[in-house]
Scaffold this active site. Structure first.
Site, PDB file in Angstrom:
ATOM      1  N   MET A 231     -42.382  43.303 113.296  1.00  0.00           N
ATOM      2  CA  MET A 231     -43.545  44.136 113.603  1.00  0.00           C
ATOM      3  C   MET A 231     -44.439  44.201 112.367  1.00  0.00           C
ATOM      4  SD  MET A 231     -42.817  45.074 116.742  1.00  0.00           S
ATOM      5  CE  MET A 231     -43.446  46.671 117.249  1.00  0.00           C
ATOM      6  N   CYS A 232     -45.236  45.233 112.300  1.00  0.00           N
ATOM      7  CA  CYS A 232     -46.229  45.326 111.238  1.00  0.00           C
ATOM      8  C   CYS A 232     -46.388  46.804 110.898  1.00  0.00           C
ATOM      9  CB  CYS A 232     -47.584  44.808 111.727  1.00  0.00           C
ATOM     10  SG  CYS A 232     -47.477  43.207 112.535  1.00  0.00           S
TER      11      CYS A 232
END
Lengths: 269, 269
Positions: free
Chosen positions: A1-2
């Site tokens: 993810m981020c």
């Protein structure tokens, strides 16, 4: 993810303190080492900085950490790639022009590319689900609104379309045209507002404290939005799934749902 | 007015040497102190750096001068404002997406805003004639070509529309999508190609020499285009008014008119 970071302020403000915490998560205290981007709105204009290298070691990130750019709205993203190769065209924030305004988006999450509706007007340059989402959302605004539509109505439109996206996958996002900052929480997003009386704030990811009372004016207001709280001694509001908010001039001026859940100070989030 | 700089190379190459010369003209050896911008195409992606401060003293320009970003196409502009305030939205290069490609333009000259045709699809963010020209040119490409149209045909279309603009005022410009680099000369633009056998080059604006034979491979080719020659010991070709050229992989692959005028080495231009 981020991980995501955004700021909305009522006077031009630098984001160096929050950015210093965030970029540590791009390869040092966190695994998001596949590049980063940040954009600053300054008096109606926009500039962006991007790198495909890890923010924790990027020379550009290091430059920005110590170069205070004053803006009323800033958006940033550090990437841990899932969809799309590690390169500039897949690095957030993305930007497009609509109604003579420079729009930007940063996204955290994942939606199967084949499920993201196709846009007619805008076309992705890279191969991420995020840029495809951006193109579709701007297409919808172009269809459903005009350049005179106030942000209170744009927020409701965006909320409607983000709820549709939320059915298709994970879609935490930040979207701005330099006037309003729209934020949508699918799974994880927190925010706080710094205003008088100001006090000290201590980063989670680096042993650094700033006493905001010594660098602010009594009328200053700054809202900070992040995937995870960046400080460990302030009250961050965790947004609920499906919750959208609009920030203007450092204040949450519109929200789609009931109040956020408050994480008490020092909860370690 | 302003000054332009662009590079087309057959392998990723940094533009630090030429940029070092150019930025001196933004407030030191030249009057173009109203900001600067530079964009780099890297493997299909684009990043830009902009500042509204004079390039000769900008911290961002100083960072870039010593941070070698490798790209096959780069465009830069230092500004001396005539139309539009000194701010980010009026800072070149401008960028827009067309056919899923990030297009950029930098312009030197002046055309009365009321004479630049209106675009339907794209809309300027700032108030310059240059951005309005860019929007109109991309509108024309969108009307007259498709994403499959080869650059040799795009160059002919652009040449046609630039000649129209050239009737309305001064229009030296650089335009790229990261694959081709189109250059049009209205009043002043020169170019050169560096290739084997490489030799030393000495800047006009700073006492700096680079011996390219020590930093290149025998197959490298780099074309550099600038408003005024940046070195005083190389052969620069001065373009004629109305002349358009297409550069791909460091070579001028198409041109609209007869050969450019060659300025002999050391002519001081």
């Amino acid at each position: 993810m981020c991980e995501l970071l955004a700021m909305s302020a009522n006077v031009p403000t630098d984001i160096c303190f929050s950015f210093t915490g965030l970029i540590r998560r791009g390869g040092a205290t966190g695994p998001h080492g596949d590049g980063f981007g940040i954009c600053f709105y300054e008096s109606g204009g926009l500039r962006e900085f991007k790198d495909y290298q890890a923010s924790a070691t990027s020379a550009i990130a290091e430059f920005l950490r110590t170069y205070p750019i004053q803006s009323k709205i800033a958006l940033s993203h550090i990437r841990q790639a899932n969809v799309g190769a590690v390169n500039l065209q897949n690095t957030h924030p993305f930007q497009r022009e609509l109604w003579g305004r420079a729009w930007t988006l940063a996204h955290n999450g994942q939606i199967d590319l084949s499920r993201v509706p196709q846009a007619n007007f805008y076309c992705p340059v890279g191969t991420t689900d995020s840029e495809k989402i951006f193109c579709w959302l701007l297409d919808k605004l172009r269809e459903q609104a005009t350049e005179q539509t106030p942000w209170s109505e744009l927020a409701q439109l965006l909320q409607h379309y983000c709820q549709q996206l939320n059915q298709l996958g994970v879609c935490n996002l930040l979207l701005s045209d330099g006037n309003g900052l729209f934020v949508f929480c699918s799974t994880k997003l927190s925010w706080l507002c710094r205003q008088a009386p100001f006090g000290p704030a201590h980063l989670c990811d680096r042993d650094l404290t700033v006493d905001f009372s010594s660098v602010t004016h009594i009328d200053d207001r700054v809202a900070v939005i992040a995937t995870q709280p960046l400080t460990d001694n302030e009250d961050w509001h965790a947004m609920q799934s499906g919750e959208g908010r609009l920030f203007c001039d450092g204040v949450s001026t519109w929200q789609s749902l009931g109040p956020s859940v408050v994480h008490p100070k020092g909860s370690g989030l």
